[in-house]
Design an enzyme around this catalytic site. Structure first.
Site, PDB file in Angstrom:
ATOM      1  N   SER A  36       0.820  -1.224   0.000  1.00 48.79           N
ATOM      2  CA  SER A  36       0.000   0.000   0.000  1.00 48.79           C
ATOM      3  C   SER A  36       0.851   1.270   0.000  1.00 48.79           C
ATOM      4  O   SER A  36       0.412   2.309   0.495  1.00 48.79           O
ATOM      5  CB  SER A  36      -0.962   0.032   1.205  1.00 48.79           C
ATOM      6  N   ARG A  37       2.051   1.164  -0.511  1.00 43.26           N
ATOM      7  CA  ARG A  37       2.993   2.306  -0.546  1.00 43.26           C
ATOM      8  C   ARG A  37       3.299   2.867   0.845  1.00 43.26           C
ATOM      9  O   ARG A  37       3.698   4.018   0.995  1.00 43.26           O
ATOM     10  CB  ARG A  37       2.488   3.426  -1.451  1.00 43.26           C
TER      11      ARG A  37
END
Ligand code: FMN
Length: 191
Positions: free
Chosen positions: A169-170
């Protein structure tokens, strides 16, 4: 871990085992006297508590920029580890004996190549470069190839080392170490 040099060394060893490409390759950023940046790849040849060592031509563009502005940054990216490391600090030339030692470990053709290259200067044709190589091959025939005085190492003495790990999810993990009078301090950063 609060010793970023130790952490770097361990990651570097892992990268050398796991990367299909050359894990010692890193981008070296310099800037000229007015702060205009330039970046190019170099190979990291040594790292210890004193810093990060690379070798080059002391007449090259990067060397001229380091003469004007002796600060630089390195950036490593090891896809197999999903890891980036950024290093920043002051840069100094290595003592001649240390450059001699590394130069002597290079292949004969690399040593002759160092003599032949006027790195970063204009070259009229590839034939001119090959002619210079042949010239130095003949000059040093049956002799030890000495290190040219215009070729040697630099040591980047790190003031800041940042480790970045890829996360889902970065939400990447960033840990920045800054060197102070009492050693290294760690600061986490938003990705
Ligand atoms: C993977 C890779 C590794 C390189 N390693 C070095 C190196 O260790 N030293 C060096 O002087 N140039 C190295 N080069 C060439 C530099 O990227 C650059 O072209 C050269 O040093 C001239 O840069 P300058 O004109 O900014 O001084 C390497 C290039 C690549 C692609």
């Amino acid at each position: 871990m609060t010793d970023p040099i130790k952490e770097f060394t361990e990651a570097f060893e892992r990268a050398k085992k796991k990367e299909s490409g050359d894990a010692t390759a890193c981008a070296l950023a310099t800037a000229d006297a007015v702060g205009h940046p330039a970046v190019r790849m170099v190979l990291l040849k040594k790292v210890d508590e004193r810093g990060f060592v690379f070798f080059t031509n002391y007449g090259s563009r990067k060397a001229q920029e380091l003469d004007e502005n002796p600060f630089a940054a390195l950036c490593f990216y090891w896809p197999a580890l999903q890891e980036q490391v950024r290093v920043e600090g002051g840069v100094a030339r290595l003592p001649g004996e240390e450059s001699d030692e590394y130069f002597a470990s290079r292949s004969r053709s690399s040593r002759i190549g160092a003599w032949a290259s006027r790195q970063s200067e204009p070259l009229a044709s590839r034939a001119d470069l090959l002619a210079r190589f042949v010239h130095y091959e003949a000059k040093f025939a049956l002799k030890t190839v000495p290190r040219p005085t215009f070729w040697g190492g630099y040591r980047l003495e790190p003031e800041r080392i940042e480790f970045w790990f890829d996360q889902p999810s970065r939400l990447h993990d960033r840990r920045a170490f800054t060197r102070g009078v009492n050693g290294w301090t760690l600061q986490r950063l938003y990705p």
